[in-house]
Design a protein around this motif. Structure first.
Motif, mmCIF file in Angstrom:
data_model
loop_
_atom_site.group_PDB
_atom_site.id
_atom_site.type_symbol
_atom_site.label_atom_id
_atom_site.label_comp_id
_atom_site.label_asym_id
_atom_site.label_seq_id
_atom_site.Cartn_x
_atom_site.Cartn_y
_atom_site.Cartn_z
ATOM 1 N N GLU A 1 3.336 14.373 -4.414
ATOM 2 C CA GLU A 1 3.326 15.497 -5.258
ATOM 3 C C GLU A 1 4.254 15.610 -6.292
ATOM 4 O O GLU A 1 4.027 16.354 -7.508
ATOM 5 N N THR A 2 5.371 14.860 -6.292
ATOM 6 C CA THR A 2 6.448 14.935 -7.392
ATOM 7 C C THR A 2 6.458 13.687 -8.045
ATOM 8 O O THR A 2 7.256 13.369 -8.860
ATOM 9 N N ALA A 3 5.406 12.709 -7.886
ATOM 10 C CA ALA A 3 5.541 11.314 -8.321
ATOM 11 C C ALA A 3 4.413 11.155 -9.609
ATOM 12 O O ALA A 3 3.358 11.776 -9.421
ATOM 13 N N THR A 4 4.827 10.496 -10.522
ATOM 14 C CA THR A 4 3.825 10.228 -11.641
ATOM 15 C C THR A 4 3.653 8.582 -11.924
ATOM 16 O O THR A 4 2.864 8.379 -12.817
ATOM 17 N N THR A 5 4.445 7.934 -11.289
ATOM 18 C CA THR A 5 4.173 6.424 -11.096
ATOM 19 C C THR A 5 4.174 6.013 -9.659
ATOM 20 O O THR A 5 5.219 6.371 -8.870
ATOM 21 N N VAL A 6 3.443 5.129 -9.481
ATOM 22 C CA VAL A 6 3.574 4.340 -8.464
ATOM 23 C C VAL A 6 3.689 2.875 -8.431
ATOM 24 O O VAL A 6 3.332 2.099 -9.210
ATOM 25 N N LEU A 7 4.611 2.291 -7.729
ATOM 26 C CA LEU A 7 5.221 0.936 -7.681
ATOM 27 C C LEU A 7 4.724 0.117 -6.447
ATOM 28 O O LEU A 7 5.263 0.666 -5.464
ATOM 29 N N LEU A 8 3.828 -0.868 -6.598
ATOM 30 C CA LEU A 8 3.370 -1.707 -5.465
ATOM 31 C C LEU A 8 3.534 -3.238 -5.504
ATOM 32 O O LEU A 8 3.281 -3.585 -6.521
ATOM 33 N N GLY A 9 3.644 -3.817 -4.539
ATOM 34 C CA GLY A 9 3.555 -5.194 -4.503
ATOM 35 C C GLY A 9 2.057 -5.403 -4.414
ATOM 36 O O GLY A 9 1.046 -4.677 -4.175
ATOM 37 N N ARG A 10 1.497 -6.821 -4.828
ATOM 38 C CA ARG A 10 0.053 -7.062 -4.990
ATOM 39 C C ARG A 10 -0.657 -6.834 -3.628
ATOM 40 O O ARG A 10 -1.551 -6.358 -3.702
ATOM 41 N N VAL A 11 -0.176 -7.368 -2.478
ATOM 42 C CA VAL A 11 -0.930 -7.242 -1.071
ATOM 43 C C VAL A 11 -1.205 -5.822 -0.973
ATOM 44 O O VAL A 11 -2.048 -5.399 -0.447
ATOM 45 N N ASN A 12 -0.202 -4.993 -1.170
ATOM 46 C CA ASN A 12 -0.272 -3.425 -0.845
ATOM 47 C C ASN A 12 -1.294 -2.932 -1.750
ATOM 48 O O ASN A 12 -2.120 -2.007 -1.519
ATOM 49 N N ALA A 13 -1.163 -3.111 -2.984
ATOM 50 C CA ALA A 13 -1.798 -2.657 -4.139
ATOM 51 C C ALA A 13 -3.355 -2.811 -3.683
ATOM 52 O O ALA A 13 -4.397 -2.085 -3.875
ATOM 53 N N GLU A 14 -3.824 -4.086 -3.264
ATOM 54 C CA GLU A 14 -5.030 -4.681 -3.117
ATOM 55 C C GLU A 14 -5.441 -3.809 -1.758
ATOM 56 O O GLU A 14 -7.015 -3.289 -1.592
ATOM 57 N N GLY A 15 -4.863 -3.543 -0.697
ATOM 58 C CA GLY A 15 -5.210 -2.834 0.314
ATOM 59 C C GLY A 15 -5.432 -1.286 0.123
ATOM 60 O O GLY A 15 -6.252 -0.630 0.504
ATOM 61 N N PHE A 16 -4.457 -0.752 -0.666
ATOM 62 C CA PHE A 16 -4.361 0.824 -0.916
ATOM 63 C C PHE A 16 -5.651 1.052 -1.885
ATOM 64 O O PHE A 16 -6.592 1.852 -1.574
ATOM 65 N N MET A 17 -5.941 0.156 -2.899
ATOM 66 C CA MET A 17 -7.222 0.431 -3.883
ATOM 67 C C MET A 17 -8.442 -0.252 -3.197
ATOM 68 O O MET A 17 -9.476 0.431 -3.509
#
Length: 200
Positions: free
Chosen positions: A52-68
């Protein structure tokens, strides 16, 4: 979302077993040990307090693929917890920065791919405007930021299971640092939510 007082913070979040591991040794992709606890009120409230206080998310590729690959499907899902749906909507709409040396083009909207050291990327983001920079569960990115002493808020969920071995978040050789407890909560099944701020 307004800019944080005192500048942007790098906020990292990781789930840990009671014996200090964030994944199984023999099957790091198997996160079934997390699931009974991830759907509890304390875990959902813990995550809500971060994004709720964040305006940017920083992810590694593997996690990005899993999250998205998963979270967008929660939007509009029948019976979805409002906190889960809130996180899903935030993730789809927020600025996403994905660390990767192999991904050349991002398949997701509002996403850019960078192939630079995590500490450099975090420093550049902190120099800009906005709210917190959230790094959720991307172990390689979090480890690099801890090693560079770039983490401003350390958020941990501890789940009452032993994995009997596996990769650990806190390795020998980290810079000496002092942390102050910002929030704590105990939840169902003995899960603990702990949030620490880096004392500088």
């Amino acid at each position: 979302m307004t800019e944080q007082a005192g500048g942007r913070r790098v906020v990292v979040n990781m789930n840990l077993s009671l014996d200090g591991c964030y994944a199984r040794q023999d099957a790091p992709e198997d996160m079934r040990w997390v699931m009974p606890f991830a759907v509890t009120d304390v875990a959902r409230d813990h995550m809500s307090g971060l994004w709720e206080t964040a305006t940017t998310v920083l992810l590694g590729r593997v996690n990005a693929e899993g999250f998205m690959g998963f979270w967008p499907s929660v939007i509009g899902m029948e019976g979805a917890d409002p906190r889960d749906e809130g996180f899903a909507k935030w993730l789809v709409g927020v600025e996403k920065v994905v660390m990767s040396s192999t991904l050349k083009e991002a398949p997701w909207e509002r996403t850019r791919v960078v192939d630079r050291p995590a500490a450099e990327v975090a420093a550049a983001l902190k120099a800009g405007e906005g709210g917190d920079i959230l790094v959720p569960s991307s172990a390689s990115v979090i480890k690099a930021l801890l090693a560079a002493d770039m983490v401003d808020r350390l958020s941990i969920m501890i789940f009452p299971v032993f994995l009997g071995g596996g990769p650990r978040l806190f390795e020998d050789g980290l810079p000496e640092a002092r942390w102050t407890l910002a929030t704590q909560a105990a939840g169902e099944h003995g899960a603990l939510s702990l949030v620490y701020d880096r004392a500088r």
